[in-house]
Structures are given as C-alpha cells and as structure tokens.
Design a protein around this motif. Structure first.
Motif, mmCIF file in Angstrom:
data_model
loop_
_atom_site.group_PDB
_atom_site.id
_atom_site.type_symbol
_atom_site.label_atom_id
_atom_site.label_comp_id
_atom_site.label_asym_id
_atom_site.label_seq_id
_atom_site.Cartn_x
_atom_site.Cartn_y
_atom_site.Cartn_z
ATOM 1 N N GLY A 25 38.780 36.826 42.864
ATOM 2 C CA GLY A 25 37.566 36.111 42.538
ATOM 3 C C GLY A 25 36.578 36.026 43.676
ATOM 4 N N HIS A 92 37.982 30.163 30.430
ATOM 5 C CA HIS A 92 38.673 30.852 31.523
ATOM 6 C C HIS A 92 40.157 31.044 31.208
ATOM 7 C CE1 HIS A 92 39.850 31.882 35.630
ATOM 8 N NE2 HIS A 92 40.771 30.939 35.568
ATOM 9 N N TYR A 181 31.783 28.254 40.606
ATOM 10 C CA TYR A 181 32.793 29.177 40.109
ATOM 11 C C TYR A 181 34.157 28.983 40.769
ATOM 12 C CZ TYR A 181 35.564 33.320 39.428
ATOM 13 O OH TYR A 181 36.607 34.151 39.160
ATOM 14 N N GLU A 182 34.261 29.350 42.051
ATOM 15 C CA GLU A 182 35.570 29.418 42.701
ATOM 16 C C GLU A 182 36.296 28.084 42.694
ATOM 17 O OE1 GLU A 182 38.534 31.334 43.854
ATOM 18 O OE2 GLU A 182 36.831 32.550 44.500
ATOM 19 N N ILE A 186 38.424 27.903 38.441
ATOM 20 C CA ILE A 186 39.804 28.264 38.784
ATOM 21 C C ILE A 186 40.536 27.016 39.245
ATOM 22 C CG2 ILE A 186 41.256 29.729 40.235
ATOM 23 C CD1 ILE A 186 38.940 31.684 40.429
ATOM 24 N N ARG A 438 29.336 35.617 39.074
ATOM 25 C CA ARG A 438 30.776 35.506 38.812
ATOM 26 C C ARG A 438 31.073 34.583 37.645
ATOM 27 N NH1 ARG A 438 34.607 36.979 37.530
ATOM 28 N NH2 ARG A 438 36.555 37.437 38.588
ATOM 29 N N ASP A 442 32.996 35.897 34.286
ATOM 30 C CA ASP A 442 34.237 35.293 33.806
ATOM 31 C C ASP A 442 34.175 35.002 32.308
ATOM 32 O OD1 ASP A 442 36.841 34.193 35.027
ATOM 33 O OD2 ASP A 442 36.212 32.557 33.710
ATOM 34 N N PHE A 447 40.062 36.711 33.154
ATOM 35 C CA PHE A 447 40.586 36.696 34.513
ATOM 36 C C PHE A 447 42.015 37.221 34.543
ATOM 37 C CE2 PHE A 447 41.720 34.698 38.612
ATOM 38 C CZ PHE A 447 40.611 35.068 39.345
ATOM 39 N N TRP A 556 40.761 40.903 34.728
ATOM 40 C CA TRP A 556 40.089 41.094 36.016
ATOM 41 C C TRP A 556 41.091 41.468 37.092
ATOM 42 C CZ3 TRP A 556 35.534 41.989 37.950
ATOM 43 C CH2 TRP A 556 35.330 41.805 39.316
#
Length: 577
Positions: A25, A92, A181-182, A186, A438, A442, A447, A556
């Motif tokens: 990612g 996600h 995002y990160e 996640i 990103r 996603d 992912f 991904w």
C-alpha cells in the motif's frame, strides 16, 4: 513489470511511477540516478527564479478559493471524511496483517494468552485490547474495521478542532495518503499512534498547569505502536528538558499546579511505559525481526544512506533505489534539505525544535539499528513528527529562541517563511495526490482475494469441508473471513493466526503438502480435501487425484491471490466409510 523509457538528448532515463512497486500500500516512486538529477536541477532552477512572484501568479485562483471557503470548515470536512471513510473501509478487503490481530483475539482462551501472543508481534497491546472489546459486542471482522474507522475519524476531528494550520493546509493533510488511506482503510495499530500523537498535541498547552493529561496521552501513545512509543519517549525527554531549561515555565507551573500533580503524572506515565516495555520486549524464542538479537550494531554505509532516504520517503512518498549510490545520495540531499528548512522554521521555539530533532533522530536511529521498515506505513511517522512539531510550535509565546529570517540558496537570499510555506504546500499536495489515488484504487482493485475466496466457498457450501491452506503466513485473512481454523502444513495441524516464534513452523514445498494430505485423508473422516494455495499447483503425487476448483487472482497483493483445488485419493478403498 514494464519500464517507461524517456530520452533526454541521448541519455535514456528509466523510471517506474505509482505502479505495483507500491508495496503493502505504499506510494513509492523508484527513481534512477539520472531522473533524480534532472528533477533536482529543475527544482533548484525554480528556486533561483523570482520565487516571490508566485503569489501573483496564484491570484487567478483567489475567486475560486473564496467560493470553496464554506466547504473547508470542520463542520463540512469531518462528516465528509467520515462518510467517505465508511464507504472505503466497508469496501476494503482485509489482508493477513489486518486479520491477524482479530484471529489472535478470537482464538485465545484468555486475556493472558492473548497478550502472550501479542508479545511476539512487535506491537504494543492497546490495539489488541480494543479489538477484544469490540469482539465481545459483534463477532465479525467488520467490527474491527468500524473500530478502526472511528479511531481514524477521531484523529482527524482532533486535528481539525485543535491544530493551528490554515483551513487549506488541513484539507490537504486530511485527504492525504496517511490519514485518508494508509492509516484509515487498513485496520492496523498505526492509527492509534496518529490518534495519540494528535491527542498529545491537543493537550500540550495544559502542561502549564497540569501534566496529567500529557502523561496520559504519552502513555497511551507508547502502547499504540512501537514507532509511536519512540516518539512518545522523545516527547517525554523534550518536556523534561523544557522543565530544566525554562525557568519561567517551571515557575508558572509550580504556582498553578496542585501538589500531587507532578508525582501523579510520573506514576501514570511510568505505569503505562512499563506495560508497553513488557509487551514490546520480545520473548527469548521470538523470530520477529531477528528476535532479541536482531540489532544491527555494525557500520554499513548503504544502510545508513537508506535510512536517510526515509526522510524523502516520508515527506514526498518517493523511495530512492537503494541499489544505486547516485539515487541514494541525491535523494538523501533533497530529504535532508527539506528537514533542515523545517528545522530552521521550528527554531523560533526551542521546545518544538527539540521535539522535532529528537523524535526524528530517534526514529531514524531505530531504522538503522533495528528495523528499516518495508513501506510508507512505517516511515510515515517521520511525516507525522513534522506535522506535530509545527503544531506544538504554535503554543510558543514571547520572543523567539533563535530566529532565522532568510536563507541562502545558490548565492541568493530568500525568505525562510516563503521557502517554508512553499515546501509545506508541496509536501501536503504530494500526499493529497497519493491519498486520492490510493483511496480510489482500493475501491476498484481488491487489496486481497481472501474475502472473494471466502464468499465463493460459503456460497458453494464448502465452508465445512476439510481445508488445507499454505503458506500459513498468508492465510490469516481467509481464516478470518471463514471464521474457522485451517490445516496448515507448516504447523502440521490446525491454526489461524501467525506468530513469529522460533521452531513453530517447518518449511514445506508443494510435494510436502500433498504428502501430508495423503497421510491425513484416512484419519479425518472425509474422502476429499480443499487445498488453498497462493500460487498455482505445479506438481503431482501418486495415489492422489487433483482437480482445479477455482482461482482468485484479482488482488493488489500478489501473495494474497488464492488457487483452490479438490484433492482426493485415487484408491477409493482408502477413503473413510
């Protein structure tokens, strides 16, 4: 992977941009030396031009900016951020690193056993404890995602309501790669580190009359993530230095604080630090990042320059190609220059400058001595340190500690404030592009293929079949979505989550897996086995019939693709009755 070749005169320059070089990612740009040199020259050329005319050029956008002003308020941005995040996180597909904590909590018989497993993970226990609490309410992995969504939204709410940045700086940061995002979609403990860091920044002004809130924030930060624990320690040392060096602050605090305040603050932070140390201190048989002996105490020039390259990676999402010295050196020069400009800006306030220097130095030292990090999710904390230091600097009142008004670049003087504003805008804008890219990607590219695989098995009424899955380290997401344990050939038994323990697992190849299946079939009460692999099966074994069942390659992460097979014995007489 393809490479794009661009010719400048007769010099080919190869580069790869925002492709599947984004590992775990991370938005990564792997540059070759000539490309970096060209970019650096263009940057220096722009600086040498009449940089102060930029505001005049931007005047054309002033009307648009004023029209968008109502949409850059906390009342609009926070709900928008939360709504988009809820859509994103529910869409996600979680991968193994996310699901591993859920499985540790699910399959532990007690809190003590759970903490024992967490001790092998290299992370403090706060995230696992929070996951355990929501698991009591709803026994579905979505519960963990909703918890993560709430924490990420809370961090941005604190940022909007308490940080001193301008509205547009807040907008750029909010929808940047890290918070949008990160550390949002996640579900990992990183979000806790960001939340606790922002909480510390928000309660930082209260230290003038009490240290209790600061102690709680720093203690929670130490229990959120290993990197956040390092930042927490740097912040605690900074506050200690402020107490010793700033007599005016010390006198003002003693005049307002209650007698027990300082001692109670020490008890709070000492207790929380102690708990974090117990969990972070790896067991003797830990195999995580080398276990207790995984320290790098010898000098390695390339490793040192790679660590410095994390500055550029944190600020601009650009990762230098560590195989080429030219890339490393040029990228390090750019990254260090950016950090120096920011440091000069922070020198007006001694405390924030000390925090920025200590926290960044401690984290880079840890990268060199222990764990380099695999992607932006790791060294993004360097970026958060910068934002936190700029935040803390706004609490400074009175004359500057050390004031720098101009800087000299290529023999010409420029306003430090202008260079700082442009650099911060560049950093935030790059992160914005990375975050929007990103986040939208996603939504279109899974992912992991684990959820699609689980849905297929459940709809095909195969969830109750005996399943053999390998490698075990890649199957946590599937075990979580199926809400069951799988047979792992590496463990020679049933399992779900991964712990990094010496001697826990054995190495197997595809023939070894089939041999175990052939041995298992007479003992498990069934004549067929579902085999799940992350790579196509390329071998056979006598007395076994193997039939492809399905494959799920839309992922991904290549290592999260799933290939399913039916495995049955050739001799039907050997099947259990």
């Amino acid at each position: 992977m393809g490479k794009t070749v661009v010719h400048f005169s007769n010099c080919p320059v190869r580069f790869r941009i925002l492709s599947r070089m984004i590992w775990n990612g991370s938005v990564a740009i792997h540059c070759w030396g000539s490309m970096i040199a060209i970019a650096l020259n263009v940057t220096l050329l722009a600086i040498t031009l009449q940089i102060t005319r930029l505001p005049t050029t931007l005047m054309a956008f002033s009307n648009l900016r004023s029209r968008l002003q109502p949409f850059s308020t906390a009342q609009f941005i926070i709900p928008l951020f939360a709504t988009l995040g809820l859509i994103g996180i529910l869409h996600h597909d979680m991968w193994r690193d996310e699901m591993n904590t859920w499985l540790i909590v699910r399959d532990s018989a007690s809190v003590g056993e759970m903490l024992g497993y967490v001790n092998y993970q290299g992370h403090p226990a706060l995230w696992a404890l929070l996951v355990a609490s929501v698991q009591q309410v709803w026994h579905h992995p979505i519960a963990m995602q909703l918890l993560h969504w709430a924490l990420g939204t809370g961090a941005i709410a604190i940022f909007w309501l308490h940080s001193p940045f301008s509205r547009w700086q807040k907008v750029l940061f909010t929808f940047g790669y890290i918070p949008f995002y990160e550390y949002f979609l996640i579900s990992r403990p990183y979000v806790l580190g960001m939340l606790c860091l922002f909480l510390f920044c928000a309660v930082y002004p209260t230290r003038k009359r009490t240290y209790i809130w600061v102690a709680i924030a720093l203690g929670l930060m130490a229990n959120s993530h290993a990197f956040a624990a390092i930042i927490s320690l740097a912040a605690a040392i900074t506050l200690g230095l402020e107490w010793v060096l700033d007599a005016q602050h010390r006198s003002a605090y003693l005049a307002q604080a209650k007698r027990y305040d300082l001692w109670l603050s020490f008890v709070i932070i000492g207790g929380l630090y102690g708990f974090a140390f117990v969990i972070l201190n790896p067991p003797i048989d830990s195999a995580n990042v080398g276990g207790r002996d995984g320290w790098n105490l010898v000098w390695e020039s390339r490793r040192f320059f790679r660590v410095l390259g994390r500055l550029l990676g944190a600020y601009t999402l650009i990762i230098p190609n560590s195989r080429r010295w030219l890339d490393l050196i040029l990228c390090d020069i750019v990254g260090i220059s950016m950090a120096v400009i920011m440091g000069m800006k922070l020198m007006r306030d001694r405390t924030s400058f000390l925090f920025f220097t200590l926290a960044t130095g401690f984290l880079l030292s840890f990268f060199y001595l222990r764990f380099m990090g695999h992607g932006t999710r790791h060294y993004a904390f360097v970026y958060l340190i910068l934002m936190a230091a700029l935040w803390l600097a706004q609490d400074h009142f009175g004359p500057p500690w050390y004031s720098i008004k101009t800087i000299k670049i290529l023999g010409r003087k420029f306003s430090l404030e202008t260079a700082y504003s442009l650099l911060l805008s560049l950093i935030l804008s790059v992160h914005l592009v990375g975050g929007l890219y990103r986040f939208t990607l996603d939504l279109s590219v899974p992912f992991s293929a684990a959820r699609a695989t689980a849905v297929y098995l459940q709809k095909s009424n195969l969830n109750d079949e005996f399943m053999v899955a390998s490698p075990d380290t890649n199957m946590a997401a599937l075990a979580g979505y199926l809400d069951r344990q799988l047979y792992y050939p590496e463990l020679q038994g049933l399992g779900s989550f991964t712990i990094f323990q010496q001697g826990r697992r054995i190495a197997v190849n595809q023939r070894d897996i089939l041999r175990q299946i052939r041995t298992l079939i007479p003992t498990i009460g069934t004549c067929r086995v579902v085999l799940v692999l992350v790579e196509p099966l390329e071998t056979e074994l006598p007395r076994l019939d193997i039939e492809p069942l399905a494959e799920f390659t839309d992922s991904w992460h290549r290592s999260e693709r799933m290939y399913l097979y039916w495995v049955t014995p050739t001799r039907k007489a050997r099947c259990p009755s």
